[in-house]
Structure formats: C-alpha cells, structure tokens
Design a protein around this motif. Structure first.
Motif, PDB file in Angstrom:
ATOM      1  N   ASP A 345       0.975  -0.997   0.018  1.00  0.00           N
ATOM      2  CA  ASP A 345      -0.066   0.050  -0.010  1.00  0.00           C
ATOM      3  C   ASP A 345       0.815   1.281   0.120  1.00  0.00           C
ATOM      4  O   ASP A 345       0.631   2.364  -0.676  1.00  0.00           O
ATOM      5  N   HIS A 346       1.783   1.337   0.635  1.00  0.00           N
ATOM      6  CA  HIS A 346       2.800   2.369   0.935  1.00  0.00           C
ATOM      7  C   HIS A 346       3.399   2.767  -0.514  1.00  0.00           C
ATOM      8  O   HIS A 346       3.429   3.983  -1.018  1.00  0.00           O
ATOM      9  N   TYR A 347       3.972   1.733  -0.925  1.00  0.00           N
ATOM     10  CA  TYR A 347       4.843   2.025  -2.198  1.00  0.00           C
ATOM     11  C   TYR A 347       3.701   2.287  -3.498  1.00  0.00           C
ATOM     12  O   TYR A 347       4.187   2.635  -4.525  1.00  0.00           O
ATOM     13  N   THR A 348       2.760   1.718  -3.376  1.00  0.00           N
ATOM     14  CA  THR A 348       1.518   1.839  -4.421  1.00  0.00           C
ATOM     15  C   THR A 348       1.490   3.419  -4.415  1.00  0.00           C
ATOM     16  O   THR A 348       1.514   3.910  -5.584  1.00  0.00           O
ATOM     17  N   ALA A 349       1.018   3.918  -3.414  1.00  0.00           N
ATOM     18  CA  ALA A 349       1.115   5.361  -3.390  1.00  0.00           C
ATOM     19  C   ALA A 349       2.256   6.201  -3.730  1.00  0.00           C
ATOM     20  O   ALA A 349       2.265   7.250  -4.638  1.00  0.00           O
ATOM     21  N   VAL A 350       3.471   5.818  -3.378  1.00  0.00           N
ATOM     22  CA  VAL A 350       4.718   6.224  -3.933  1.00  0.00           C
ATOM     23  C   VAL A 350       4.902   6.299  -5.352  1.00  0.00           C
ATOM     24  O   VAL A 350       5.188   7.339  -6.229  1.00  0.00           O
ATOM     25  N   PHE A 351       4.649   5.267  -5.857  1.00  0.00           N
ATOM     26  CA  PHE A 351       4.917   5.026  -7.464  1.00  0.00           C
ATOM     27  C   PHE A 351       3.511   5.682  -8.135  1.00  0.00           C
ATOM     28  O   PHE A 351       4.042   6.392  -9.391  1.00  0.00           O
ATOM     29  N   ASP A 352       2.576   5.868  -7.492  1.00  0.00           N
ATOM     30  CA  ASP A 352       1.312   6.678  -8.219  1.00  0.00           C
ATOM     31  C   ASP A 352       1.820   7.794  -8.235  1.00  0.00           C
ATOM     32  O   ASP A 352       1.602   8.713  -9.467  1.00  0.00           O
ATOM     33  N   SER A 353       2.554   8.558  -7.363  1.00  0.00           N
ATOM     34  CA  SER A 353       2.876  10.066  -7.314  1.00  0.00           C
ATOM     35  C   SER A 353       4.000  10.233  -7.959  1.00  0.00           C
ATOM     36  O   SER A 353       3.889  11.315  -8.825  1.00  0.00           O
ATOM     37  N   TYR A 428       6.902  21.069  -6.628  1.00  0.00           N
ATOM     38  CA  TYR A 428       5.950  19.639  -6.921  1.00  0.00           C
ATOM     39  C   TYR A 428       4.819  20.009  -7.309  1.00  0.00           C
ATOM     40  O   TYR A 428       3.723  19.550  -6.392  1.00  0.00           O
ATOM     41  N   PRO A 429       4.200  20.697  -8.340  1.00  0.00           N
ATOM     42  CA  PRO A 429       2.831  21.169  -8.462  1.00  0.00           C
ATOM     43  C   PRO A 429       2.179  19.993  -8.727  1.00  0.00           C
ATOM     44  O   PRO A 429       2.058  19.426  -9.842  1.00  0.00           O
ATOM     45  N   SER A 430       1.186  19.614  -7.720  1.00  0.00           N
ATOM     46  CA  SER A 430       0.279  18.432  -8.005  1.00  0.00           C
ATOM     47  C   SER A 430      -0.892  18.439  -6.945  1.00  0.00           C
ATOM     48  O   SER A 430      -0.630  18.535  -5.798  1.00  0.00           O
ATOM     49  N   GLU A 431      -2.199  18.338  -7.365  1.00  0.00           N
ATOM     50  CA  GLU A 431      -3.235  18.295  -6.435  1.00  0.00           C
ATOM     51  C   GLU A 431      -3.092  17.003  -5.507  1.00  0.00           C
ATOM     52  O   GLU A 431      -3.640  16.822  -4.428  1.00  0.00           O
ATOM     53  N   GLY A 432      -2.279  15.886  -5.832  1.00  0.00           N
ATOM     54  CA  GLY A 432      -2.307  14.639  -5.310  1.00  0.00           C
ATOM     55  C   GLY A 432      -1.541  14.752  -4.044  1.00  0.00           C
ATOM     56  O   GLY A 432      -1.737  14.187  -2.948  1.00  0.00           O
ATOM     57  N   TYR A 433      -0.556  15.759  -3.820  1.00  0.00           N
ATOM     58  CA  TYR A 433       0.275  15.803  -2.640  1.00  0.00           C
ATOM     59  C   TYR A 433      -0.825  16.495  -1.303  1.00  0.00           C
ATOM     60  O   TYR A 433      -1.294  17.567  -1.835  1.00  0.00           O
ATOM     61  N   GLN A 434      -0.810  16.110  -0.304  1.00  0.00           N
ATOM     62  CA  GLN A 434      -1.680  16.657   0.618  1.00  0.00           C
ATOM     63  C   GLN A 434      -0.574  16.628   1.920  1.00  0.00           C
ATOM     64  O   GLN A 434       0.243  15.949   2.506  1.00  0.00           O
ATOM     65  N   LEU A 435      -0.874  17.847   2.635  1.00  0.00           N
ATOM     66  CA  LEU A 435      -0.497  18.221   4.097  1.00  0.00           C
ATOM     67  C   LEU A 435      -1.429  18.269   5.077  1.00  0.00           C
ATOM     68  O   LEU A 435      -2.447  18.621   4.771  1.00  0.00           O
ATOM     69  N   GLN A 436      -1.044  17.931   6.426  1.00  0.00           N
ATOM     70  CA  GLN A 436      -1.846  17.831   7.493  1.00  0.00           C
ATOM     71  C   GLN A 436      -1.037  18.169   8.433  1.00  0.00           C
ATOM     72  O   GLN A 436       0.076  17.386   8.882  1.00  0.00           O
ATOM     73  N   ILE A 437      -1.323  18.952   9.742  1.00  0.00           N
ATOM     74  CA  ILE A 437      -1.067  19.089  10.876  1.00  0.00           C
ATOM     75  C   ILE A 437      -2.006  18.137  11.877  1.00  0.00           C
ATOM     76  O   ILE A 437      -3.042  18.264  12.053  1.00  0.00           O
ATOM     77  N   ARG A 438      -1.154  17.077  12.572  1.00  0.00           N
ATOM     78  CA  ARG A 438      -2.053  16.181  13.468  1.00  0.00           C
ATOM     79  C   ARG A 438      -0.910  15.859  14.578  1.00  0.00           C
ATOM     80  O   ARG A 438       0.049  15.572  14.404  1.00  0.00           O
ATOM     81  N   ASN A 439      -1.531  15.772  15.811  1.00  0.00           N
ATOM     82  CA  ASN A 439      -0.912  15.652  16.912  1.00  0.00           C
ATOM     83  C   ASN A 439       0.398  16.506  17.115  1.00  0.00           C
ATOM     84  O   ASN A 439       1.540  16.173  17.427  1.00  0.00           O
TER      85      ASN A 439
END
Length: 458
Positions: A345-353, A428-439
């Motif tokens: 699952d992790h590397y699927t997301a990396v390769f998709d990016s 790295y302009p792409s709508e796929g990358y997401q940022l979030q502040i958590r904890n």
C-alpha cells in the motif's frame, strides 16, 4: 485524517484454499496467452494487487512451489518500463523471488546442518565509533579528497556513486526528502533563540549534507553577528563525510558564518546497539539540536531496547530540540504477510505520485524506483532478522517510545505548514500531494495516504 488508499483487510478474511486450485485462481485474473502474446489487456491494478498478496500468502503457508509459479506469472506481466502498476509489480515480484530463494536456501542449509557439527556462533559485531579530532575537522577543506582515509575498498566506489546519484535524483523529483529537511530546519530555528551565539547540531547520518545550507543561510540572515555553528555528523564513509564537510565549510565562508564540522565515522553494522560518542562535548552557552531525519527506524530490531537506550542517552544530553522524520508505514510488523500488505500500500502511493508528476520516459524516476525504492522493497519483503534494516513505524509508535523516554512534543508552527505548502507549489505542483497537521506534527501524503511525518521534541 489520512486513510489507506486500499482496503487491505479483505485478504485476512479469505478462506484457506487448496494449493492445487492456485492456477485456476490465477487464470481467473490473468488472460490466457496466445502465440503472439496476450489476447486481452493486462489485468488492472486491483487484480495485480490481489495476485501479489496471494503470492505472499502462499509463502506464509510455506507453499513454495505454488508461490514460485505465481511469481513467474507476475514477473512475465510486469516491467520496470511500464505504467506505475507494472513497475510496482516488477519490484515486488523481484523481492518475492528473492525471498523464495532465501527460503529454499535456508531449508537446504537447515537440512545439511543436522549432519554437520558446527562451532560456536560468533558474537554480533559491536558498533565502533571513531571521532575525528576537532583540529582535523576544522581544517577538512585543506585536505585533498584523495588523501582522506582509504577505509573502504575501491570496489565499493561504483555502488556508492550510484547511491549518491539516486539520492540526488530522489531529492529532485520527489518532495519527501526536501519536505523532511525543510520542516526539521524550521523546528530547529524556532527552538533556538535568535540571540543564541553558539549552536551545535548532532546529525545522525548526514549523507551529503543537503539539509544544512538553507539553515545556515537563515542563521546568517536573522541576527548580526551570526552565531557560531558546529555540526557533528555521523556516516559510514569517511571520504563522503570529509567532502560533505568541505562543501558546508565553503558555503559557510561565503555567508560569513563561523563554522566547524566534526565527522563521526560509524564502523560496523548500523543495526548493532547505537552508541553516543563520548567525545561529544558542549561548549559554554552552546545550544544543542539533535537531528534524526529518516534514521531512527534503522535502530529497531525485533525489539526496541536498543532504540530506547539511544533515546535515553539523547535525553541525557539535554538538547533544545530533537527533530524526527520518518515514513508513515508499519514495515516492522513481525508477521511477513501484514508487513507485505503494508509495504504494498505504501509503495503503491509512492509509485502513483511519481507516475502523476513525471514524464513517462524520466530516467531519474527509473533510477530512483529501481535502485532506491527497489532496494527498500527487497529489504522489507525478502530480508528477515538482523538483516532487515527498513523497519519503518507509524508516528503513533514513535510517539509512545519518545514519551516513555522523557520527551515532550513541541508543536510545529503554522509557518512550517506554510513553508511546506510553498515547497510543493513551487517545485512539485500536483493536487495529489496533501499536507496535514496532526498531533502537533506535520504529515505529507499522496491522495488519502500519509507517507512521511516530521515532529519536534524536547
């Protein structure tokens, strides 16, 4: 909140199947080949994912014959030059094949060992650390590179050159390393007062020092006179450490920044118990920052005792801040199948990016996928015991270990989030990358899956 890109729980609910039915199961997903090749399009990503998990299940059940057949099918339906699914399947099929070979070799060795009397097992190699004298460290720029210690064999140089090239490409085509460096630097700047006149950074595995020029520039610009900066940097290659020190010293001189660089050579297996250098001494009124970017997971074994000892020793140094960046994935699960699905699952997301942000013929992407990520996948899938180094854990696991060692979380500022957003927008302009502040920490993900986290501790 980030969520997994795939539902990975369905494989746990599958009923046990007769190994003899494996090929029938495979042919439901793989089209029949004809003389000229396949008569219908290759199966989609979900089907290929199911086949990969099925192969991992067969290995977990020690059905090696059926697993070999399925790996052959997966290999013939993948390519390092295809789309993201084909490239991902190629890397995982290669790793599964290596694990199968290891299983077969291990079984053969175990059978042979019953008839052979062996001597006592050798004790694990102990990690040794060699501190370069400060005088030599300050004057590294005066020593030609070819006069540096020749500890490493010349035969390792092509591999090290390839590693360096891939690391630089990774830093260029993905935001993961730069995001980690930028956010950690901001945490250090915010933890150390502007009036501080002496700063000491202990950087575990500095690699090529790409993190520090932006911080050095920020320090030179925010106060006058700028502070004295010392960096004690660990690594496994003395030549690389010296060259890194040379570059940083030259850059510091261009800024008018007082600077010292102390290389700290690690000898032996980095998976052995970590040691804090006894030569590490703070000068009067010197603020210490400890930087662990993509490092702590290497200290994990089948238990966390070595890592906890390391954290307690770091805490005893009383640093102003400890910065930590890690993968958001549980690649340290004791069960192979769960670890495999998490890695998939992790590397699927990396390769998709990479697929979404780079052209199809990108040589840099090919190099990074095959050498950098490919090596990580092989380590997670094919290696076991002390040979396995890529033992990534999720933020929640690091939080528990850090708090139990006496650390408290220092919230990352909204400015750190703004800087990370600017980095993505500019480079790295792409709508796929997401940022979030958590904890009170910052997470970078692709689509709905977190991939990296950066946190600050005191």
């Amino acid at each position: 909140m980030f969520m997994a890109s795939f539902n990975s729980s369905n494989h746990d609910q599958q009923e046990e199947e007769d190994p003899s039915s494996d090929l029938q199961y495979h042919h439901q997903l793989i089209p029949e080949p004809s003389r000229g090749g396949f008569t219908s399009p290759l199966p989609n990503a979900i089907h290929m994912r199911q086949l990969l998990i099925r192969c991992a299940e067969l290995i977990s059940r020690s059905d090696l014959s059926a697993a070999h057949r399925l790996v052959s099918i997966l290999s013939s339906n993948s390519s390092p030059y295809g789309d993201s699914t084909e490239r991902l399947v190629h890397q995982f099929a290669k790793a599964l094949s290596l694990r199968l070979n290891n299983c077969c070799y291990g079984a053969s060795t175990a059978a042979t060992a019953t008839t052979i009397t062996t001597g006592a097992a050798s004790a694990p190699a102990m990690m040794m650390m060699m501190m370069i004298p400060p005088a030599a460290a300050v004057n590294v720029a005066a020593t030609p590179a070819n006069h540096h210690s020749n500890i490493n064999a010349d035969t390792d140089q092509p591999e090290k050159a390839l590693d360096q090239s891939c690391y630089l490409s990774l830093n260029q085509i993905t935001p993961f390393v730069r995001f980690s460096h930028l956010t950690a630097n901001q945490a250090i700047l915010e933890a150390i007062d502007e009036g501080q006149q002496a700063i000491h950074i202990l950087d575990f595995d500095i690699m090529h020092g790409l993190q520090w020029p932006p911080l050095m520039q920020a320090l030179a610009e925010r106060s006058y006179p700028p502070p004295m900066l010392r960096i004690t940097a660990t690594g496994h290659d003395l030549n690389i450490l010296h060259r890194t020190g040379d570059r940083l010293l030259t850059f510091a001189q261009s800024l008018g920044l007082r600077f010292q660089f102390h290389p700290l050579l690690l000898l032996g297996n980095s998976n052995d118990d970590p040691v804090i250098p006894p030569a590490l001494a703070l000068l009067p009124d010197e603020a210490l920052a400890v930087n662990c970017v993509l490092y702590l997971h290497r200290l994990l074994k089948d238990d966390s005792r070595g890592l906890r000892l390391f954290l307690h020793k770091i805490k005893a140094l009383n640093p102003k801040v400890v910065t930590i960046a890690e993968r958001e994935a549980n690649h340290n699960h004791p069960l192979f199948l769960q670890r495999f699905v998490e890695a998939l699952d992790h590397y699927t997301a990396v390769f998709d990016s990479l697929e979404a942000t780079l052209p199809p013929n990108s040589r840099e992407r090919l190099s990074v996928e095959q050498v950098w990520f490919g090596r990580e996948i092989v380590d997670i899938v094919a290696a076991e015991g002390d040979k396995r180094r890529e033992r990534h854990e999720r933020y929640e696991s690091w939080e528990v270990m850090l708090r139990s060692s006496g650390f408290t979380n220092v919230p990352l500022s909204p400015f750190a989030l703004s800087q990370a957003k600017l980095l993505l927008r500019l480079h790295y302009p792409s709508e796929g990358y997401q940022l979030q502040i958590r904890n009170d920490s910052l997470f970078l993900g692709w689509r709905n899956r977190a991939l990296f986290s950066v946190s600050s501790w005191h």
